[in-house]
Design a protein around this motif. Structure first.
Motif, PDB file in Angstrom:
ATOM      1  N   LYS A 119      47.775  35.057  39.537  1.00  0.00           N
ATOM      2  CA  LYS A 119      46.906  35.502  40.626  1.00  0.00           C
ATOM      3  C   LYS A 119      46.137  36.752  40.226  1.00  0.00           C
ATOM      4  O   LYS A 119      44.928  36.856  40.467  1.00  0.00           O
ATOM      5  N   GLU A 120      46.826  37.717  39.591  1.00  0.00           N
ATOM      6  CA  GLU A 120      46.163  38.964  39.220  1.00  0.00           C
ATOM      7  C   GLU A 120      45.148  38.756  38.107  1.00  0.00           C
ATOM      8  O   GLU A 120      44.096  39.402  38.088  1.00  0.00           O
ATOM      9  N   LEU A 121      45.440  37.864  37.181  1.00  0.00           N
ATOM     10  CA  LEU A 121      44.458  37.579  36.131  1.00  0.00           C
ATOM     11  C   LEU A 121      43.201  36.950  36.722  1.00  0.00           C
ATOM     12  O   LEU A 121      42.076  37.273  36.320  1.00  0.00           O
ATOM     13  N   ALA A 122      43.402  36.039  37.693  1.00  0.00           N
ATOM     14  CA  ALA A 122      42.248  35.409  38.349  1.00  0.00           C
ATOM     15  C   ALA A 122      41.446  36.436  39.133  1.00  0.00           C
ATOM     16  O   ALA A 122      40.208  36.434  39.118  1.00  0.00           O
ATOM     17  N   THR A 123      42.148  37.338  39.837  1.00  0.00           N
ATOM     18  CA  THR A 123      41.467  38.369  40.613  1.00  0.00           C
ATOM     19  C   THR A 123      40.723  39.335  39.705  1.00  0.00           C
ATOM     20  O   THR A 123      39.589  39.746  39.993  1.00  0.00           O
ATOM     21  N   GLU A 125      39.500  38.677  36.770  1.00  0.00           N
ATOM     22  CA  GLU A 125      38.320  37.986  36.267  1.00  0.00           C
ATOM     23  C   GLU A 125      37.205  38.002  37.308  1.00  0.00           C
ATOM     24  O   GLU A 125      36.030  38.198  36.984  1.00  0.00           O
ATOM     25  N   LEU A 126      37.601  37.810  38.571  1.00  0.00           N
ATOM     26  CA  LEU A 126      36.615  37.846  39.653  1.00  0.00           C
ATOM     27  C   LEU A 126      35.945  39.214  39.736  1.00  0.00           C
ATOM     28  O   LEU A 126      34.726  39.332  39.867  1.00  0.00           O
ATOM     29  N   ARG A 127      36.751  40.266  39.637  1.00  0.00           N
ATOM     30  CA  ARG A 127      36.193  41.616  39.736  1.00  0.00           C
ATOM     31  C   ARG A 127      35.285  41.926  38.554  1.00  0.00           C
ATOM     32  O   ARG A 127      34.266  42.618  38.703  1.00  0.00           O
ATOM     33  N   GLU A 128      35.652  41.432  37.398  1.00  0.00           N
ATOM     34  CA  GLU A 128      34.811  41.652  36.237  1.00  0.00           C
ATOM     35  C   GLU A 128      33.468  40.947  36.405  1.00  0.00           C
ATOM     36  O   GLU A 128      32.419  41.485  36.030  1.00  0.00           O
ATOM     37  N   GLU A 129      33.518  39.757  36.968  1.00  0.00           N
ATOM     38  CA  GLU A 129      32.265  39.033  37.206  1.00  0.00           C
ATOM     39  C   GLU A 129      31.390  39.773  38.207  1.00  0.00           C
ATOM     40  O   GLU A 129      30.154  39.768  38.103  1.00  0.00           O
ATOM     41  N   ASN A 130      32.037  40.425  39.186  1.00  0.00           N
ATOM     42  CA  ASN A 130      31.263  41.143  40.209  1.00  0.00           C
ATOM     43  C   ASN A 130      30.499  42.337  39.637  1.00  0.00           C
ATOM     44  O   ASN A 130      29.552  42.835  40.255  1.00  0.00           O
ATOM     45  N   ARG A 131      30.901  42.782  38.454  1.00  0.00           N
ATOM     46  CA  ARG A 131      30.203  43.895  37.828  1.00  0.00           C
ATOM     47  C   ARG A 131      28.762  43.531  37.478  1.00  0.00           C
ATOM     48  O   ARG A 131      27.906  44.392  37.313  1.00  0.00           O
ATOM     49  N   THR A 132      28.523  42.250  37.336  1.00  0.00           N
ATOM     50  CA  THR A 132      27.182  41.803  36.949  1.00  0.00           C
ATOM     51  C   THR A 132      26.321  41.421  38.155  1.00  0.00           C
ATOM     52  O   THR A 132      25.233  40.874  37.993  1.00  0.00           O
ATOM     53  N   LEU A 133      26.835  41.708  39.368  1.00  0.00           N
ATOM     54  CA  LEU A 133      26.117  41.280  40.574  1.00  0.00           C
ATOM     55  C   LEU A 133      24.696  41.842  40.628  1.00  0.00           C
ATOM     56  O   LEU A 133      23.745  41.137  40.965  1.00  0.00           O
ATOM     57  N   ARG A 162      31.422  34.042  44.478  1.00  0.00           N
ATOM     58  CA  ARG A 162      32.423  34.258  43.438  1.00  0.00           C
ATOM     59  C   ARG A 162      33.852  34.190  43.942  1.00  0.00           C
ATOM     60  O   ARG A 162      34.753  33.767  43.231  1.00  0.00           O
ATOM     61  N   VAL A 163      34.065  34.607  45.167  1.00  0.00           N
ATOM     62  CA  VAL A 163      35.436  34.624  45.672  1.00  0.00           C
ATOM     63  C   VAL A 163      35.853  33.265  46.211  1.00  0.00           C
ATOM     64  O   VAL A 163      37.043  32.924  46.202  1.00  0.00           O
ATOM     65  N   ALA A 164      34.905  32.456  46.675  1.00  0.00           N
ATOM     66  CA  ALA A 164      35.235  31.185  47.324  1.00  0.00           C
ATOM     67  C   ALA A 164      36.096  30.272  46.456  1.00  0.00           C
ATOM     68  O   ALA A 164      37.082  29.702  46.946  1.00  0.00           O
ATOM     69  N   PRO A 165      35.817  30.090  45.153  1.00  0.00           N
ATOM     70  CA  PRO A 165      36.620  29.144  44.364  1.00  0.00           C
ATOM     71  C   PRO A 165      38.033  29.616  44.061  1.00  0.00           C
ATOM     72  O   PRO A 165      38.845  28.840  43.567  1.00  0.00           O
ATOM     73  N   ASN A 308      43.790  43.744  50.987  1.00  0.00           N
ATOM     74  CA  ASN A 308      42.574  44.274  50.392  1.00  0.00           C
ATOM     75  C   ASN A 308      42.446  43.882  48.920  1.00  0.00           C
ATOM     76  O   ASN A 308      42.213  44.720  48.058  1.00  0.00           O
ATOM     77  N   VAL A 309      42.620  42.587  48.637  1.00  0.00           N
ATOM     78  CA  VAL A 309      42.455  42.098  47.269  1.00  0.00           C
ATOM     79  C   VAL A 309      40.976  42.034  46.934  1.00  0.00           C
ATOM     80  O   VAL A 309      40.511  42.604  45.950  1.00  0.00           O
ATOM     81  N   VAL A 310      40.211  41.320  47.757  1.00  0.00           N
ATOM     82  CA  VAL A 310      38.754  41.304  47.625  1.00  0.00           C
ATOM     83  C   VAL A 310      38.173  41.708  48.975  1.00  0.00           C
ATOM     84  O   VAL A 310      38.375  41.017  49.975  1.00  0.00           O
TER      85      VAL A 310
END
Length: 457
Positions: A119-123, A125-133, A162-165, A308-310
């Motif tokens: 779960k934390e690895l997936a989260t 990855e999501l946060r890293e992707e959000n850096r490019t928003l 990004r969070v939906a999947p 408060n994960v995302v």
């Protein structure tokens, strides 16, 4: 191309447990490195790249908390999972405040740790992707029934995309009427759970005495009137999404049970003994400042960090007024169709009137005003006189002409509004809170700040 294996650093002074964790995680497809203490762990961190760290809270020499703080100085973004055997959440909450991503209480099942790691690895990855928003906002995001042409709302929808999947818990913030329920449904409909149920519950719409049974269900005979067993919202949302609105007003006793469901995915019905397992994604929403609620001691810290994960904050309408013309047209077409009225458009004067308004009730208020205008319309267009805005006349001191009386600060004006709301509600704080658009606890807090005794409903 096969995905590169994730690398995990395990810091644990008990050699046997450390080796067991290494072997188990290797079987799960991870690369593992072990360290017996924090100093050795930091040495490895300086030499190799790790995707995640698992560390004991109690270590020889440098403590787990000190190790966590040192890790964050090296790499502030790396996820760190704390293992603690203290049996209380205080130490874990302290670690979460310092930057830990999650915690597990010893003894734990290896499968539980693996689940938390994934779960934390997936989260992460999501946060890293959000850096490019910011770089990707040139793309337009479109969702059913959501009007979002402004950059601020496009940023919200980019996060939804990004969070939906994922299965991550989402905490939606924003004032009442901004459309948090639409955002929650968009997340569900664009997730792999879209074929499952979307269950919504508003904690403020249900009496505190009934909220527990609504959430978790009850067994026959659990209380007077319980003639049959009934599943709760968590059971009904299994394999789907549960949208819990106004999470900030959930009573403390139920906050404890929510924490357990988030951690262990299990609960018992009211009056029951059988433990039920559920696979539910939780989306929570609040119009309160939960950090202020933490200071007021009305909301649990451990639950806050689990929720408060995302975090997605939906801006008030006054902050993205460029969406007003499209929103107003959308509502006009909707209500004209439903009422079978020949209303086709808004005049420029009507649009200007809408654009100049401050919209304390946000999109919901705009929708209501357009519905009223369409209902009372007599022609094919809506003009400025057809738009009836809900503007309360200001209370002005003798001789004053401004909306804010001369010599009165904004803070003093707000204090007077609170006192006036209480007077009109005859001291009933629930009614006063609703009139002000506040929660009961937020009203109590403001009353204490201005030195007004907390009235009894």
């Amino acid at each position: 191309m096969a995905r590169e294996k994730r690398s995990i650093l395990i810091v644990e002074d008990e050699a046997k447990l450390r080796r067991v964790l290494e072997l188990q995680l290797m079987e799960e497809g991870f690369l593992t490195h072990g360290a017996p203490d924090a100093e050795s762990g930091l040495n490895l961190l300086g030499k190799d790249r790790f995707d995640l760290i698992v560390t004991d809270f109690k270590l020889p020499g440098m403590s787990g908390l000190e190790f966590l703080q040192a890790v964050k100085r090296v790499d502030a973004n790396i996820p760190v999972i704390i293992m603690t055997a203290f049996g209380t959440v205080e130490s874990a909450v302290e670690a979460m405040k310092a930057g830990a991503s999650d915690f597990v209480l010893k003894p734990f099942a290896l499968a539980e740790l693996v689940l938390v790691i994934r779960k934390e690895l997936a989260t992460h990855e999501l946060r890293e992707e959000n850096r490019t928003l910011r770089e990707e906002l040139g793309r337009r995001y479109e969702y059913k029934n959501i009007i979002a042409h402004s950059s601020k709302m496009q940023a919200v929808l980019a996060l939804v995309e990004r969070v939906a999947p994922t299965n991550s818990t989402v905490l939606l913030g924003g004032e009442s009427g901004v459309g948090k329920d639409l955002i929650a449904r968009a997340i569900h409909e664009h997730s792999h759970r879209a074929g499952g149920p979307f269950i919504k519950i508003n904690s403020t719409a249900i009496p505190e005495t009934l909220l527990e049974s609504e959430l978790f269900g009850y067994e026959k005979g659990a209380f007077s009137g319980a003639t049959n067993s009934k599943p709760g919202k968590f059971e009904l949302a299994d394999k789907g999404t549960l949208f819990l609105d106004e999470i900030g007003d959930v009573p403390p006793a139920i906050q404890v049970k929510l924490l357990r469901v988030l951690q262990e995915r299990e609960f018992e019905r009211l009056g029951g003994t059988k433990t039920l397992k559920v696979d539910v994604r939780l989306i929570a929403a609040t119009n309160r400042d939960l950090r202020a609620a933490l200071e007021e001691k009305t909301f649990r810290e451990d639950l806050y960090y689990r929720l408060n994960v995302v975090a997605i904050d939906v801006p008030p309408l006054r902050d993205h007024k460029e969406d007003i013309p499209a929103l107003a047209t959308f509502f006009l077409e909707k209500f004209a169709r439903e009422s079978e009225k020949p209303v086709r458009a808004l005049t420029p004067q009507a649009i200007k009137l809408l654009m100049d308004f401050h919209w304390p009730g946000n999109v919901r208020e705009l929708e209501n005003i357009i519905e009223r205008a369409v209902t009372l319309s007599e022609g094919p267009t809506l003009d400025a006189p057809d738009i009836h805005l809900d503007i309360a006349p200001p209370r002005v001191v003798a001789g004053a002409t401004a909306a804010l009386p001369e010599g009165v600060s904004l803070e003093q004006w707000e204090d007077e509004m609170i006192r006036e709301a209480l007077r009109r509600a005859n001291g009933n704080k629930s009614q006063a809170a609703r009139a002000l658009g506040l929660s009961r606890n937020a009203l109590r807090y403001r009353l204490s700040k201005i030195g007004v005794a907390d009235p009894v409903d």
